[in-house]
Design a protein around this motif. Structure first.
Motif, PDB file in Angstrom:
ATOM      1  N   VAL A 194       0.837  -1.203   0.000  1.00 30.26           N
ATOM      2  CA  VAL A 194       0.000   0.000   0.000  1.00 30.26           C
ATOM      3  C   VAL A 194       0.872   1.253   0.000  1.00 30.26           C
ATOM      4  N   LEU A 195       1.880   1.287   0.860  1.00 32.71           N
ATOM      5  CA  LEU A 195       2.762   2.455   0.922  1.00 32.71           C
ATOM      6  C   LEU A 195       3.508   2.651  -0.394  1.00 32.71           C
ATOM      7  N   ALA A 196       3.858   1.548  -1.056  1.00 34.74           N
ATOM      8  CA  ALA A 196       4.562   1.650  -2.334  1.00 34.74           C
ATOM      9  C   ALA A 196       3.663   2.211  -3.435  1.00 34.74           C
ATOM     10  N   TRP A 197       2.351   2.000  -3.300  1.00 32.81           N
ATOM     11  CA  TRP A 197       1.404   2.516  -4.291  1.00 32.81           C
ATOM     12  C   TRP A 197       1.062   3.992  -4.066  1.00 32.81           C
ATOM     13  N   LEU A 198       1.285   4.517  -2.882  1.00 33.14           N
ATOM     14  CA  LEU A 198       0.828   5.874  -2.568  1.00 33.14           C
ATOM     15  C   LEU A 198       1.366   6.944  -3.522  1.00 33.14           C
ATOM     16  N   PRO A 199       2.659   6.936  -3.884  1.00 31.98           N
ATOM     17  CA  PRO A 199       3.119   7.968  -4.823  1.00 31.98           C
ATOM     18  C   PRO A 199       2.395   7.910  -6.169  1.00 31.98           C
ATOM     19  N   PHE A 200       2.138   6.689  -6.673  1.00 34.77           N
ATOM     20  CA  PHE A 200       1.407   6.590  -7.939  1.00 34.77           C
ATOM     21  C   PHE A 200      -0.024   7.086  -7.767  1.00 34.77           C
ATOM     22  N   ALA A 201      -0.647   6.769  -6.634  1.00 38.88           N
ATOM     23  CA  ALA A 201      -2.003   7.260  -6.372  1.00 38.88           C
ATOM     24  C   ALA A 201      -2.029   8.786  -6.415  1.00 38.88           C
ATOM     25  N   ASP A 202      -1.015   9.410  -5.839  1.00 47.23           N
ATOM     26  CA  ASP A 202      -0.939  10.872  -5.850  1.00 47.23           C
ATOM     27  C   ASP A 202      -0.661  11.406  -7.255  1.00 47.23           C
ATOM     28  N   TYR A 203       0.195  10.708  -7.996  1.00 46.61           N
ATOM     29  CA  TYR A 203       0.512  11.145  -9.359  1.00 46.61           C
ATOM     30  C   TYR A 203      -0.712  11.025 -10.266  1.00 46.61           C
ATOM     31  N   LEU A 204      -1.461   9.937 -10.120  1.00 50.60           N
ATOM     32  CA  LEU A 204      -2.686   9.756 -10.902  1.00 50.60           C
ATOM     33  C   LEU A 204      -3.673  10.880 -10.600  1.00 50.60           C
ATOM     34  N   ALA A 205      -3.816  11.215  -9.316  1.00 53.84           N
ATOM     35  CA  ALA A 205      -4.705  12.317  -8.927  1.00 53.84           C
ATOM     36  C   ALA A 205      -4.206  13.645  -9.483  1.00 53.84           C
ATOM     37  N   LEU A 206      -2.888  13.839  -9.469  1.00 52.55           N
ATOM     38  CA  LEU A 206      -2.298  15.064 -10.015  1.00 52.55           C
ATOM     39  C   LEU A 206      -2.686  15.223 -11.492  1.00 52.55           C
ATOM     40  N   CYS A 207      -2.495  14.156 -12.274  1.00 55.75           N
ATOM     41  CA  CYS A 207      -2.838  14.214 -13.700  1.00 55.75           C
ATOM     42  C   CYS A 207      -4.338  14.435 -13.890  1.00 55.75           C
ATOM     43  N   TRP A 208      -5.135  13.803 -13.045  1.00 49.84           N
ATOM     44  CA  TRP A 208      -6.594  13.968 -13.111  1.00 49.84           C
ATOM     45  C   TRP A 208      -6.971  15.436 -12.905  1.00 49.84           C
ATOM     46  N   TYR A 209      -6.369  16.066 -11.912  1.00 45.13           N
ATOM     47  CA  TYR A 209      -6.672  17.477 -11.647  1.00 45.13           C
ATOM     48  C   TYR A 209      -6.185  18.374 -12.785  1.00 45.13           C
ATOM     49  N   GLU A 210      -5.063  18.029 -13.396  1.00 48.12           N
ATOM     50  CA  GLU A 210      -4.583  18.817 -14.537  1.00 48.12           C
ATOM     51  C   GLU A 210      -5.576  18.732 -15.698  1.00 48.12           C
ATOM     52  N   VAL A 211      -6.091  17.532 -15.956  1.00 50.25           N
ATOM     53  CA  VAL A 211      -7.102  17.378 -17.003  1.00 50.25           C
ATOM     54  C   VAL A 211      -8.349  18.189 -16.652  1.00 50.25           C
ATOM     55  N   GLY A 212      -8.770  18.111 -15.384  1.00 54.03           N
ATOM     56  CA  GLY A 212      -9.929  18.879 -14.944  1.00 54.03           C
ATOM     57  C   GLY A 212      -9.723  20.374 -15.079  1.00 54.03           C
ATOM     58  N   ALA A 213      -8.504  20.829 -14.795  1.00 54.77           N
ATOM     59  CA  ALA A 213      -8.199  22.257 -14.929  1.00 54.77           C
ATOM     60  C   ALA A 213      -8.326  22.703 -16.380  1.00 54.77           C
TER      61      ALA A 213
END
Length: 300
Positions: free
Chosen positions: A256-275
């Motif tokens: 789970v901890l190893a996945w957290l950076p990717f989870a944040d990166y995926l959210a980052l890209c999602w917000y960029e698309v939303g912007a």
């Protein structure tokens, strides 16, 4: 029919609501109720970051939500067919409501009356983790959709400047991901926040918004769950493993901890698309915050 033109409705194209679509939905509602039914009112739903959905009132006094195949659906890589399959599967196990109809133009689902869990005063962490565990126990009968392909779909929509900036953290993020060995493929909601759960008047917890659902690694879904609810992973993992009768708690924790950076990166890209899509400052602010967070973690 009354068409309420709130600010949310203005984001829908003319093709999202037209007489031909209304006629199709009337037909589906008539089939659903097994008697002639017509839509009597339409109003936009302001809640929800991904979708710009409409709440429909019908001549039987019922309520439904129209989830269109809009520009946002294409931008965020949403498949309404997969969404309908996931919601139908989960509804068979009492955690959601069966969809009313899947059309080429979108998905019609029942409106769920009640109070959003994130607006309830009680501590709802136990409810959330229980739902997460129950979803992961479902039979794996929905499509396996690549989260890497989803992320790449987001990246392709970004400006060259934005892509170049993201390169600063992307390599580090991918290096943190857990190995494929050790994956546990389960049904994943991928956005199981308290904002996507309604507590009905009979105190039933109903899960909404299955547009990102897929078969994927349970540990990624736990990481996304922790971020969606601002929960500390260690506490979530301990309770989750106890409920799932998993003894190898430390192994789950590491993944789970190893996945957290990717989870944040995926959210980052999602917000960029939303912007880019909505031109709202809040999306860009959230993307910038996630970038700074990842950049700081990379620097150590």
């Amino acid at each position: 029919m009354v068409l309420s033109r709130g600010k949310g409705l203005n984001r829908l194209s003319v093709n999202d609501w037209a007489p031909a679509l209304e006629a199709k939905l009337n037909t589906e509602l008539s089939r659903y109720y097994a008697q002639p039914t017509q839509i009597t009112a339409v109003e936009p739903l302001e809640a929800g970051l991904t979708n710009r959905c409409l709440r429909l009132t019908d001549s039987q006094g019922g309520l439904a939500v129209w989830r269109p195949n809009s520009e946002a659906v294409r931008a965020f890589d949403i498949d309404r067919s997969r969404e309908a399959s996931a919601q139908s599967l989960v509804a068979n196990h009492g955690l959601a409501r069966q969809p009313v109809a899947l059309l080429d133009e979108g998905l019609l689902v029942p409106w769920v009356p009640g109070q959003p869990l994130d607006q309830c005063n009680d501590d709802h962490t136990a409810i959330l983790i229980d739902l997460l565990a129950r979803i992961h126990q479902l039979p794996v009968e929905i499509e396996t959709a690549s989260v890497d392909a989803q992320c790449q779909h987001y990246e392709r929509q970004l400006s060259l400047t934005c892509k170049q900036q993201l390169e600063e953290v992307k390599g580090w993020v991918n290096a943190q991901r857990p190995a494929a060995e050790g994956e546990k493929r389960v049904v994943c909601h991928m956005d199981l926040g308290a904002y996507n759960i309604v507590i009905t008047p009979t105190r039933e917890a109903v899960v909404l918004d299955w547009e990102y659902a897929r078969t994927a690694d349970a540990h990624l879904d736990i990481a996304l769950f922790c971020r969606a609810n601002a929960l500390q992973p260690d506490a979530v993992i301990e309770t989750y493993c106890a409920q799932q009768q998993i003894k190898a708690t430390e192994a789950v924790r590491r993944r789970v901890l190893a996945w957290l950076p990717f989870a944040d990166y995926l959210a980052l890209c999602w917000y960029e698309v939303g912007a880019n899509l909505y031109r709202l400052p809040a999306y860009k602010e959230a993307a910038n915050q996630l970038f700074e967070q990842l950049a700081a973690q990379r620097r150590g």
